[in-house]
Design a protein around this motif. Structure first.
Motif, PDB file in Angstrom:
ATOM      1  N   ASP A 119     -19.114 -68.711 -10.603  1.00 15.53           N
ATOM      2  CA  ASP A 119     -18.659 -69.152  -9.289  1.00 15.53           C
ATOM      3  C   ASP A 119     -17.473 -68.279  -8.885  1.00 15.53           C
ATOM      4  N   ALA A 120     -16.771 -68.652  -7.853  1.00 18.34           N
ATOM      5  CA  ALA A 120     -15.679 -67.821  -7.347  1.00 18.34           C
ATOM      6  C   ALA A 120     -14.537 -67.698  -8.344  1.00 18.34           C
ATOM      7  N   LYS A 121     -14.279 -68.739  -9.128  1.00 15.08           N
ATOM      8  CA  LYS A 121     -13.149 -68.731 -10.056  1.00 15.08           C
ATOM      9  C   LYS A 121     -13.511 -68.304 -11.479  1.00 15.08           C
ATOM     10  N   TYR A 122     -14.674 -68.777 -11.963  1.00 10.96           N
ATOM     11  CA  TYR A 122     -14.987 -68.596 -13.380  1.00 10.96           C
ATOM     12  C   TYR A 122     -16.384 -68.026 -13.621  1.00 10.96           C
ATOM     13  N   ILE A 123     -16.492 -67.398 -14.784  1.00  8.89           N
ATOM     14  CA  ILE A 123     -17.786 -67.055 -15.359  1.00  8.89           C
ATOM     15  C   ILE A 123     -17.914 -67.972 -16.571  1.00  8.89           C
ATOM     16  N   ARG A 124     -18.942 -68.791 -16.585  1.00  7.27           N
ATOM     17  CA  ARG A 124     -19.125 -69.732 -17.691  1.00  7.27           C
ATOM     18  C   ARG A 124     -20.335 -69.297 -18.515  1.00  7.27           C
ATOM     19  N   GLU A 168     -18.993 -80.183 -30.056  1.00 11.21           N
ATOM     20  CA  GLU A 168     -17.682 -80.121 -29.393  1.00 11.21           C
ATOM     21  C   GLU A 168     -17.824 -79.276 -28.129  1.00 11.21           C
ATOM     22  N   ALA A 169     -17.221 -78.100 -28.119  1.00  9.54           N
ATOM     23  CA  ALA A 169     -17.284 -77.216 -26.952  1.00  9.54           C
ATOM     24  C   ALA A 169     -18.678 -76.607 -26.832  1.00  9.54           C
ATOM     25  N   LYS A 170     -19.079 -76.369 -25.571  1.00  6.89           N
ATOM     26  CA  LYS A 170     -20.417 -75.829 -25.311  1.00  6.89           C
ATOM     27  C   LYS A 170     -20.386 -74.609 -24.418  1.00  6.89           C
ATOM     28  N   GLU A 171     -19.187 -74.187 -23.991  1.00  4.91           N
ATOM     29  CA  GLU A 171     -19.106 -73.066 -23.064  1.00  4.91           C
ATOM     30  C   GLU A 171     -17.880 -72.209 -23.337  1.00  4.91           C
ATOM     31  N   ILE A 172     -17.985 -70.964 -22.869  1.00  2.93           N
ATOM     32  CA  ILE A 172     -16.852 -70.041 -22.864  1.00  2.93           C
ATOM     33  C   ILE A 172     -16.542 -69.816 -21.393  1.00  2.93           C
ATOM     34  N   ARG A 173     -15.322 -70.119 -20.980  1.00  5.66           N
ATOM     35  CA  ARG A 173     -14.939 -70.032 -19.573  1.00  5.66           C
ATOM     36  C   ARG A 173     -13.987 -68.851 -19.366  1.00  5.66           C
ATOM     37  N   ILE A 174     -14.411 -67.893 -18.538  1.00  6.91           N
ATOM     38  CA  ILE A 174     -13.641 -66.677 -18.282  1.00  6.91           C
ATOM     39  C   ILE A 174     -13.162 -66.690 -16.836  1.00  6.91           C
ATOM     40  N   ARG A 204     -12.286 -65.095 -13.450  1.00  4.99           N
ATOM     41  CA  ARG A 204     -12.812 -63.891 -12.792  1.00  4.99           C
ATOM     42  C   ARG A 204     -11.720 -62.961 -12.304  1.00  4.99           C
ATOM     43  N   LYS A 205     -10.511 -63.488 -12.057  1.00  6.50           N
ATOM     44  CA  LYS A 205      -9.427 -62.633 -11.571  1.00  6.50           C
ATOM     45  C   LYS A 205      -8.726 -61.908 -12.715  1.00  6.50           C
ATOM     46  N   THR A 206      -8.445 -62.644 -13.792  1.00  4.44           N
ATOM     47  CA  THR A 206      -7.693 -62.058 -14.903  1.00  4.44           C
ATOM     48  C   THR A 206      -8.590 -61.540 -16.021  1.00  4.44           C
ATOM     49  N   TYR A 207      -9.884 -61.914 -15.992  1.00  5.73           N
ATOM     50  CA  TYR A 207     -10.850 -61.539 -17.035  1.00  5.73           C
ATOM     51  C   TYR A 207     -10.428 -62.024 -18.414  1.00  5.73           C
ATOM     52  N   SER A 208      -9.728 -63.145 -18.452  1.00 15.49           N
ATOM     53  CA  SER A 208      -9.314 -63.699 -19.731  1.00 15.49           C
ATOM     54  C   SER A 208     -10.032 -65.019 -19.993  1.00 15.49           C
ATOM     55  N   VAL A 209     -10.162 -65.360 -21.267  1.00 17.07           N
ATOM     56  CA  VAL A 209     -10.809 -66.605 -21.662  1.00 17.07           C
ATOM     57  C   VAL A 209      -9.840 -67.742 -21.363  1.00 17.07           C
ATOM     58  N   GLU A 210     -10.300 -68.738 -20.624  1.00 15.47           N
ATOM     59  CA  GLU A 210      -9.447 -69.841 -20.181  1.00 15.47           C
ATOM     60  C   GLU A 210      -9.394 -70.994 -21.186  1.00 15.47           C
ATOM     61  N   TYR A 225     -21.331 -59.303 -14.428  1.00 10.02           N
ATOM     62  CA  TYR A 225     -20.675 -60.164 -13.452  1.00 10.02           C
ATOM     63  C   TYR A 225     -19.389 -59.531 -12.939  1.00 10.02           C
ATOM     64  N   TYR A 226     -18.741 -58.714 -13.764  1.00 11.74           N
ATOM     65  CA  TYR A 226     -17.578 -57.956 -13.304  1.00 11.74           C
ATOM     66  C   TYR A 226     -18.042 -56.918 -12.296  1.00 11.74           C
ATOM     67  N   GLU A 227     -19.095 -56.197 -12.621  1.00  9.15           N
ATOM     68  CA  GLU A 227     -19.599 -55.139 -11.752  1.00  9.15           C
ATOM     69  C   GLU A 227     -20.048 -55.703 -10.414  1.00  9.15           C
ATOM     70  N   GLN A 228     -20.682 -56.856 -10.443  1.00  7.59           N
ATOM     71  CA  GLN A 228     -21.134 -57.483  -9.207  1.00  7.59           C
ATOM     72  C   GLN A 228     -19.937 -57.743  -8.301  1.00  7.59           C
ATOM     73  N   LYS A 229     -18.845 -58.188  -8.878  1.00  6.51           N
ATOM     74  CA  LYS A 229     -17.658 -58.465  -8.089  1.00  6.51           C
ATOM     75  C   LYS A 229     -17.106 -57.174  -7.498  1.00  6.51           C
ATOM     76  N   LYS A 230     -17.096 -56.099  -8.295  1.00  3.47           N
ATOM     77  CA  LYS A 230     -16.601 -54.819  -7.805  1.00  3.47           C
ATOM     78  C   LYS A 230     -17.458 -54.306  -6.658  1.00  3.47           C
ATOM     79  N   VAL A 231     -18.768 -54.429  -6.784  1.00  4.01           N
ATOM     80  CA  VAL A 231     -19.681 -53.976  -5.732  1.00  4.01           C
ATOM     81  C   VAL A 231     -19.449 -54.792  -4.465  1.00  4.01           C
ATOM     82  N   GLU A 232     -19.316 -56.108  -4.612  1.00  2.00           N
ATOM     83  CA  GLU A 232     -19.057 -56.959  -3.452  1.00  2.00           C
ATOM     84  C   GLU A 232     -17.736 -56.576  -2.780  1.00  2.00           C
ATOM     85  N   GLN A 233     -16.727 -56.298  -3.595  1.00  2.00           N
ATOM     86  CA  GLN A 233     -15.421 -55.914  -3.057  1.00  2.00           C
ATOM     87  C   GLN A 233     -15.534 -54.588  -2.305  1.00  2.00           C
TER      88      GLN A 233
END
Length: 147
Positions: free
Chosen positions: A15-20, A43-49, A51-57, A96-104
């Motif tokens: 989505d706009a904020k995260y890549i899950r 327990e946990a079932k996802e890795i949430r990144i 999209r702005k900082t490219y860091s694991v949240e 997903y990073y590249e898609q954002k760059k192309v859109e930008q």
């Protein structure tokens, strides 16, 4: 010694904020003390990144892995300290990073095109004013057609 044997997403939700990166059985396994443990979504079932900082949240997430009846828990903090985990995760989410760059780039191109069109119209208006000042009917009618 902890290493990531396999990391494949069950699916990826962006989505706009995260890549899950959503995980499921048999898509994620680790090698711990020469034993292979399979991920289980207890327990946990996802890795949430982010999209702005490219860091694991979700650093505090705890993942469960099972071999037979034995279950071990590994935190996200432990996983992101492993180069092989980061390499595999980066390979998964890179599109997903590249898609954002192309859109930008597309958005910047649209903005540039709009600015150029506005400047061209302003230039034509100035030339129309100049034609009116010089009482040049031919130039005036040609320029009005361009608007």
């Amino acid at each position: 010694m902890l290493t990531v044997k396999m990391l494949k997403p069950y699916y990826i939700k962006a989505d706009a904020k995260y890549i899950r990166v959503i995980l499921a059985y048999q898509y994620f396994s680790i090698l711990l003390n020469e034993k292979v443990y399979q991920f289980i979504p207890v327990e946990a079932k996802e890795i949430r990144i982010n999209r702005k900082t490219y860091s694991v949240e979700n650093i505090d997430a705890k993942f469960a892995f099972q071999k037979g009846k034995e279950i071990v828990y590994v935190t996200m903090a432990e996983l992101i300290s492993l180069p092989d985990f980061l390499n595999q995760l980066h390979a998964i989410i890179e599109p997903y990073y590249e898609q954002k760059k192309v859109e930008q780039e597309e958005n910047e191109s649209k903005i540039t095109t709009a600015v150029i069109e506005d400047m061209e119209k302003e230039n034509i208006r100035r030339m129309i004013d100049q034609a009116l000042d010089n009482r040049d009917k031919d130039a005036f009618y040609k320029l009005v057609k361009l608007l």
